[in-house]
Design an enzyme around this catalytic site. Structure first.
Site, PDB file in Angstrom:
ATOM      1  N   GLU A 264      53.212  57.026  41.605  1.00  0.00           N
ATOM      2  CA  GLU A 264      54.024  56.374  40.244  1.00  0.00           C
ATOM      3  C   GLU A 264      54.664  57.203  39.493  1.00  0.00           C
ATOM      4  O   GLU A 264      54.288  57.870  39.279  1.00  0.00           O
ATOM      5  CB  GLU A 264      52.824  55.400  39.927  1.00  0.00           C
ATOM      6  CG  GLU A 264      51.484  54.274  40.421  1.00  0.00           C
ATOM      7  CD  GLU A 264      50.630  53.834  40.406  1.00  0.00           C
ATOM      8  OE1 GLU A 264      50.499  54.091  38.633  1.00  0.00           O
ATOM      9  OE2 GLU A 264      49.947  53.375  41.105  1.00  0.00           O
ATOM     10  N   HIS A 287      51.603  48.407  38.655  1.00  0.00           N
ATOM     11  CA  HIS A 287      50.377  48.945  37.761  1.00  0.00           C
ATOM     12  C   HIS A 287      49.977  47.829  36.591  1.00  0.00           C
ATOM     13  O   HIS A 287      49.465  48.666  35.821  1.00  0.00           O
ATOM     14  CB  HIS A 287      50.405  50.065  37.619  1.00  0.00           C
ATOM     15  CG  HIS A 287      48.451  51.461  37.610  1.00  0.00           C
ATOM     16  ND1 HIS A 287      48.220  51.950  38.357  1.00  0.00           N
ATOM     17  CD2 HIS A 287      48.052  50.242  37.612  1.00  0.00           C
ATOM     18  CE1 HIS A 287      47.286  51.938  38.327  1.00  0.00           C
ATOM     19  NE2 HIS A 287      46.865  50.947  37.777  1.00  0.00           N
TER      20      HIS A 287
HETATM   21  P1  NAI Z   1      33.000  48.440  41.191  1.00  0.00           P
HETATM   22  O1  NAI Z   1      32.966  49.776  40.838  1.00  0.00           O
HETATM   23  O2  NAI Z   1      32.723  47.486  40.423  1.00  0.00           O
HETATM   24  O3  NAI Z   1      34.053  48.122  42.502  1.00  0.00           O
HETATM   25  C1  NAI Z   1      34.372  48.860  43.489  1.00  0.00           C
HETATM   26  C2  NAI Z   1      33.484  48.203  44.956  1.00  0.00           C
HETATM   27  O4  NAI Z   1      34.323  48.346  45.825  1.00  0.00           O
HETATM   28  C3  NAI Z   1      31.871  48.103  44.549  1.00  0.00           C
HETATM   29  O5  NAI Z   1      30.996  47.457  45.129  1.00  0.00           O
HETATM   30  C4  NAI Z   1      31.592  49.530  45.908  1.00  0.00           C
HETATM   31  O6  NAI Z   1      30.353  49.902  46.515  1.00  0.00           O
HETATM   32  C5  NAI Z   1      33.285  48.888  47.085  1.00  0.00           C
HETATM   33  N1  NAI Z   1      33.629  50.339  47.787  1.00  0.00           N
HETATM   34  C6  NAI Z   1      33.372  51.404  47.491  1.00  0.00           C
HETATM   35  N2  NAI Z   1      33.589  52.209  48.616  1.00  0.00           N
HETATM   36  C7  NAI Z   1      34.105  51.190  49.546  1.00  0.00           C
HETATM   37  C8  NAI Z   1      34.634  51.292  50.620  1.00  0.00           C
HETATM   38  N3  NAI Z   1      34.425  52.668  51.575  1.00  0.00           N
HETATM   39  N4  NAI Z   1      35.081  50.121  51.032  1.00  0.00           N
HETATM   40  C9  NAI Z   1      34.327  48.740  51.335  1.00  0.00           C
HETATM   41  N5  NAI Z   1      33.588  48.840  49.653  1.00  0.00           N
HETATM   42  C10 NAI Z   1      33.764  50.395  49.544  1.00  0.00           C
HETATM   43  O7  NAI Z   1      34.967  48.002  40.744  1.00  0.00           O
HETATM   44  P2  NAI Z   1      35.413  47.605  40.091  1.00  0.00           P
HETATM   45  O8  NAI Z   1      35.823  47.028  38.807  1.00  0.00           O
HETATM   46  O9  NAI Z   1      35.519  46.103  40.773  1.00  0.00           O
HETATM   47  O10 NAI Z   1      37.401  47.624  40.260  1.00  0.00           O
HETATM   48  C11 NAI Z   1      38.187  48.385  41.504  1.00  0.00           C
HETATM   49  C12 NAI Z   1      38.640  49.119  41.351  1.00  0.00           C
HETATM   50  O11 NAI Z   1      40.626  48.371  41.618  1.00  0.00           O
HETATM   51  C13 NAI Z   1      38.578  49.989  39.835  1.00  0.00           C
HETATM   52  O12 NAI Z   1      38.381  51.075  41.182  1.00  0.00           O
HETATM   53  C14 NAI Z   1      40.416  50.036  40.344  1.00  0.00           C
HETATM   54  O13 NAI Z   1      40.727  51.801  40.905  1.00  0.00           O
HETATM   55  C15 NAI Z   1      41.373  49.393  40.045  1.00  0.00           C
HETATM   56  N6  NAI Z   1      41.117  49.074  38.973  1.00  0.00           N
HETATM   57  C16 NAI Z   1      43.129  48.215  39.012  1.00  0.00           C
HETATM   58  C17 NAI Z   1      43.783  48.016  37.791  1.00  0.00           C
HETATM   59  C18 NAI Z   1      44.894  47.728  38.137  1.00  0.00           C
HETATM   60  O14 NAI Z   1      45.483  47.864  37.250  1.00  0.00           O
HETATM   61  N7  NAI Z   1      46.008  47.181  38.878  1.00  0.00           N
HETATM   62  C19 NAI Z   1      42.600  47.808  37.031  1.00  0.00           C
HETATM   63  C20 NAI Z   1      41.217  47.771  37.277  1.00  0.00           C
HETATM   64  C21 NAI Z   1      40.678  48.422  37.703  1.00  0.00           C
END
Ligand code: NAI
Length: 404
Positions: A264, A287
Site C-alpha cells: 500500500e 484502506h
Molecule cells: P477478529 O479477531 O475479531 O476476527 C478474526 C476471525 O478470523 C476470528 O474469528 C478468527 O478465528 C478467524 N480466523 C483466523 N484465521 C482464519 C482462517 N485461516 N480462516 C478462517 N477464519 C480465520 O478480527 P476483526 O476485528 O473481525 O478484524 C478482522 C480483520 O479485519 C483484522 O484482522 C484486520 O486485518 C481487518 N481490518 C481492516 C480494516 C480496514 O480498514 N479495512 C479495519 C479493521 C480491521
C-alpha cells in the site's frame, strides 16, 4: 513520576478525544503531531516521551525501540499492531495497547455498501453518467435480497456484517477456524471450499497470519461460483492479486472490492501499484474500512482510556503483549509494578526481601506469560521507599515503576 510531569506524545493526527481524556485525568503534557515520524525525527520525539500514541504509519521497529529511554507504554490508535515490534517492547517491559473494536461497525458498513455497489454496477454507471453517457439498463443489476453472503472469519467484523446483511435479506454462511456461535439465521459452512462453492458474495475478515497468506489464490477463485463477487477489507496479503486479475479478466468472477493491498502507498499523494486499476467491475479504496469520524473518535477514547488506566493503576487489560492484570488499588498504599523475566523464584525472592525488611504487603497479583512476568504489589506508604529499593535488586528484573 508525577502525572503532571508525564510526557504524552500523540502522532499521526490522533483524534482530539485522546488528548482531552489525558488532560481530564491530570496528564497535562500532551504533544500532538499531525503526521507520522521516521528516522531521526522519530527517535528525537521518542527520547522526550513517556508514552507514545501512533496509528498505522509510524514504525516502532526493534531498532527504534532499542534506543528509547523513558517509554513506559505504547498506544496503537488503530486495530493492527504490526507496525510495532511487540516482542521487543515486551522484552523492555513496555505494554502495547490497541483498539480492536472501535471501528468494527465502520468496516461492516463499508462492505455492505460495496455489496450493493457491485451488484448494481454503481461505480461504473456513476462514472459513465459523469462522463456523458446514459447506461440505463437492468442487465447485470441484482438485488442483495436472497443472495448468499459467505463470510470468511466470523470474528468481530464478520459477525457484525452477518447481522447487517441479514437485515438486507441476504442468506449468510460463514467459515472460521474456531467454532463460532451463529448469529441470527447464519449457518457455518462445512469448510472454506464449501463456502466458496455456495456464496454469491465472499467477504474476507481474517487477521494477518501466515495461515491467511494468499488464502484466496487461483485454486480458491476457481471454486467460486461463476459471476460471484469477492470483497477483501481484511489484509492485503490474503488475496493473490495476480490470480484475482486473471479470474476477473476471464469473467469467472463478476467483480471485486479491495480496501487492502499487499503493497500500500505510504503517502496520500502516492499511486497504488495494482494491475486491477481501471477495471470497471473493481472497487479500489485506500484502506478506509475503519476510517470514519465515529471510529476515530471511539478509538481516541478507547486507547487513551487503556493508557490512563495503565499509568494510574498499572492495569494491563487489553494489552497485546503483556500479562493482563486489573487490580483495585488499596487506600493509603503505594503500588509497585515489577516486570521480570519469567523464571522460577522471582515472587519468592520479592516476598523474602519484603519479609526481611518487615514490609507489609496489602495486596499482590502476579501473572506470567511465556517470556515475562508482571507483578503488582501494594505496600503501606511508609514502606514504599524500602520496598522499591529491595525489589530493584531481585534477579530477573526488567523494569520497576512506583505509583502513588
Ligand atoms: P477478529 O479477531 O475479531 O476476527 C478474526 C476471525 O478470523 C476470528 O474469528 C478468527 O478465528 C478467524 N480466523 C483466523 N484465521 C482464519 C482462517 N485461516 N480462516 C478462517 N477464519 C480465520 O478480527 P476483526 O476485528 O473481525 O478484524 C478482522 C480483520 O479485519 C483484522 O484482522 C484486520 O486485518 C481487518 N481490518 C481492516 C480494516 C480496514 O480498514 N479495512 C479495519 C479493521 C480491521
Amino acid at each position: 513520576m508525577d502525572r503532571q510531569e508525564m510526557r504524552i506524545l500523540l502522532l499521526e493526527g490522533i483524534h482530539e478525544n485522546a488528548a482531552a481524556l489525558f488532560k481530564q485525568y491530570g496528564f497535562e503534557q500532551v504533544e500532538s503531531v499531525t503526521q507520522a515520524l521516521e528516522g531521526e525525527d522519530l527517535q528525537a520525539a521518542l527520547a522526550r516521551a513517556d508514552v507514545v500514541g501512533i496509528r498505522s504509519r509510524t514504525q516502532l521497529s526493534q531498532a527504534v525501540l532499542a534506543q528509547v529511554k523513558h517509554l513506559q507504554a505504547i498506544g496503537c490508535f488503530c486495530i493492527g499492531t504490526n507496525q510495532v515490534a511487540v516482542d521487543k517492547a515486551q522484552a523492555l517491559g513496555i505494554p502495547v495497547f490497541n483498539a480492536p473494536y472501535s471501528n468494527t461497525r465502520s468496516v461492516a458498513e463499508l462492505v455492505l455498501a460495496e455489496i450493493i455497489c457491485l451488484l448494481r454496477g454503481l461505480t461504473d454507471k456513476n462514472h459513465k453518467v459523469h462522463t456523458g453517457t446514459w447506461p440505463k439498463t437492468a442487465l447485470g443489476a441484482y438485488e442483495a435480497r436472497g443472495k448468499v453472503l459467505g463470510i470468511v472469519g466470523y470474528g468481530n467484523i464478520g459477525t457484525q456484517l452477518s447481522v447487517l446483511a441479514e437485515g438486507l435479506g441476504m442468506r449468510v454462511i460463514y467459515h472460521d477456524v474456531l467454532p463460532k456461535l451463529p448469529l441470527g439465521n447464519a449457518e457455518p459452512a462445512r469448510d472454506l471450499d464449501d463456502l466458496l462453492s455456495r456464496a454469491d458474495v465472499v467477504s474476507l475478515h481474517v487477521p494477518q497470519l501466515s495461515s491467511t497468506y494468499n488464502m484466496i489464490a487461483q485454486a480458491q477463485l476457481q471454486k467460486m461460483k461463476q459471476g460471484a463477487l469477492l470483497i477483501n477489507a481484511a489484509r492485503g496479503h490474503c488475496v493473490d492479486i495476480e490470480a484475482l486479475d486473471k479470474a476477473l479478466r476471464e469473467k469467472h468472477l463478476g467483480g471485486c472490492a479491495l480496501d487492502v493491498f499487499p503493497d500500500e502507498p505510504k503517502r496520500n499523494d502516492e499511486a497504488l501499484e495494482c494491475s486491477l486499476r481501471g477495471l470497471d467491475n473493481v472497487i479500489l479504496t485506500p484502506h478506509i474500512g475503519g476510517s470514519t469520524v465515529e471510529a476515530q473518535a471511539n478509538i481516541g477514547i478507547e486507547v487513551a482510556d487503556k493508557l490512563v488506566r495503565f499509568l494510574q493503576n498499572g492495569t494491563t487489560t487489553g494489552a497485546v503483549n503483556f500479562p493482563e492484570i486489573t487490580m483495585t488499588k488499596q487506600q493509603d498504599t503505594h503500588r509497585i509494578l515489577h516486570v521480570h523475566h519469567n523464571q522460577p523464584g522471582v515472587l519468592s525472592a520479592v516476598n523474602t526481601l519484603f519479609a526481611q525488611h518487615a514490609i507489609n504487603i496489602t495486596a499482590q497479583s502476579l501473572i506470567t506469560q511465556e517470556n515475562i512476568g508482571y507483578l503488582i504489589t501494594d505496600v503501606a506508604v511508609s514502606d514504599s521507599d524500602v520496598a522499591l529499593a529491595q525489589i530493584e535488586r531481585v534477579e530477573g528484573t526488567i523494569r520497576v515503576r512506583r505509583l502513588y
